[in-house]
Design a protein around this motif. Structure first.
Motif: not given
Length: 281
Positions: A1-3, A151-155, A162-168, A172-173
Motif C-alpha cells: 500500500m502506498l504512503a 479519525a474522520a473528525g480529525v481529518y 498524506q497521512k491517511q494510510v498511517n491513520v488507518i 487498526v492497531f
C-alpha cells in the motif's frame, strides 16, 4: 500500500469492504437456521440485560425477546452492505478524505455477526478458543468503528491527507490492542448475546467521549474552514451514535427499527453534506 492513498486505491478498499460486508451477511443467513431455534434458551440463560440508551428506560417494563439480537445484527449487516454500495457509487470520483473512515465505521456493523456464536454453542460443541476469538473479533469491530469515525473528525479538523494510510494503521492497531487486552468471560452473556467483558462502564464512557469529541471536531471545522455543511455532519454523527447504541444493545422489538433509522439518517446527513463540500474539488 502506498504512503499516499490514491483515488483508485481508495476505491479498491471500498470494493473490499463491500465484499467483506456481503460475506458476513451470507454467513449470518446460513447460520440463522441453526441459531434461531435455540435463541429462547440462550435468552433465559443470559446473566443480565444489555446496557444502552433505551435499555435503561424500558428494561423494567419489557422483558427481552430472544429473536431481537438476531434482528439487530441482521439489520446492522444490511445497513452496512447497502450503505457501502451507495457510498461507493456516490463518491467513486469524489476526493473526500473523511469518507474512507466513514465507510470503516459503516463496515464495523458487519462484525456483529459474531454474536451468533452465542446461540450456536448450544447446538454445536464449539471449542472455547473459538468463542473467545469471536468475542474479541466483535470487540475489535466495535472499537474499530468508533476510532474510524473519530479519525474522520480529525481529518475534517485539518489533518494532512498524506497521512491517511498511517491513520488507518493506527486505528487498526488501537482497536487490536484494546480488543486483545479486555478480559472476557465466554461462559456468560447478556440479553443481546454479547459475551460479558470487563471494564464495561469505562468503555461505554470512552465511547461517549470519543463521539462527543468527533462531533465537536466537525463543528470546529465548520467555523475554522468557513464550511457550514460540517455543522450538519456533526449532527449526523450524533444521530449515528444514538442509532448505533440502540441497535447494538437492543433486546426488545422497540429497538431494531429506531436504531437502523437513526443510523441511516445520520449516515445520510454525513455523506450528503460531505459530497457537497468536495463536489467541485
Amino acid at each position: 500500500m502506498l504512503a499516499v492513498m490514491t483515488l483508485y486505491g481508495r476505491n479498491v478498499l471500498f470494493r473490499i469492504e463491500i465484499a467483506i460486508s456481503a460475506l458476513f451477511i451470507i454467513v449470518a443467513g446460513i447460520l440463522a437456521f441453526t441459531a434461531l431455534p435455540v435463541c429462547p434458551a440462550v435468552t433465559e440463560e443470559s446473566v443480565r440485560r444489555s446496557p444502552g440508551i433505551i435499555q435503561s428506560l424500558i428494561a423494567r417494563f419489557l422483558d427481552p425477546s430472544p429473536y431481537v439480537p438476531f434482528a439487530s445484527l441482521a439489520g446492522g449487516g444490511l445497513y452496512s452492505l447497502v450503505t457501502l454500495v451507495l457510498i461507493y457509487y456516490s463518491f467513486e470520483k469524489t476526493r473526500a478524505p473523511e469518507i474512507l473512515f466513514i465507510t470503516m465505521f459503516v463496515l464495523s456493523f458487519s462484525f456483529e455477526t459474531m454474536r451468533l456464536l452465542t446461540p450456536l454453542q448450544k447446538t454445536w460443541a464449539i471449542p472455547s478458543v473459538y468463542l473467545l476469538i469471536a468475542s474479541r473479533t466483535l470487540l475489535f469491530g466495535r472499537f474499530f468503528g468508533i476510532f474510524a469515525l473519530f479519525a474522520a473528525g480529525v481529518y475534517a479538523a485539518g489533518l494532512e491527507v498524506q497521512k491517511q494510510v498511517n491513520v488507518i494503521l493506527v486505528v487498526v492497531f488501537i482497536a487490536l490492542i484494546v480488543s486483545l487486552g479486555v478480559p472476557i468471560d465466554i461462559l456468560t452473556w447478556d440479553s443481546s448475546f454479547s459475551m460479558i467483558n470487563g471494564y464495561l462502564s469505562l468503555f461505554r464512557m470512552t465511547e461517549t467521549v470519543v463521539f462527543i469529541i468527533t462531533a465537536m471536531s466537525f463543528f470546529i471545522s465548520a467555523w475554522s474552514r468557513g464550511t457550514p455543511e460540517y455543522v450538519a455532519i456533526g449532527a449526523g454523527s450524533f444521530l449515528a451514535y444514538a442509532g448505533r447504541n440502540i441497535l447494538l444493545s437492543g433486546d426488545t422489538w422497540i429497538s431494531p427499527l429506531p436504531g437502523v433509522l437513526l443510523l441511516a439518517a445520520g449516515t445520510w446527513l454525513i455523506c450528503t453534506k460531505l459530497h457537497k463540500v468536495y463536489l467541485w474539488l
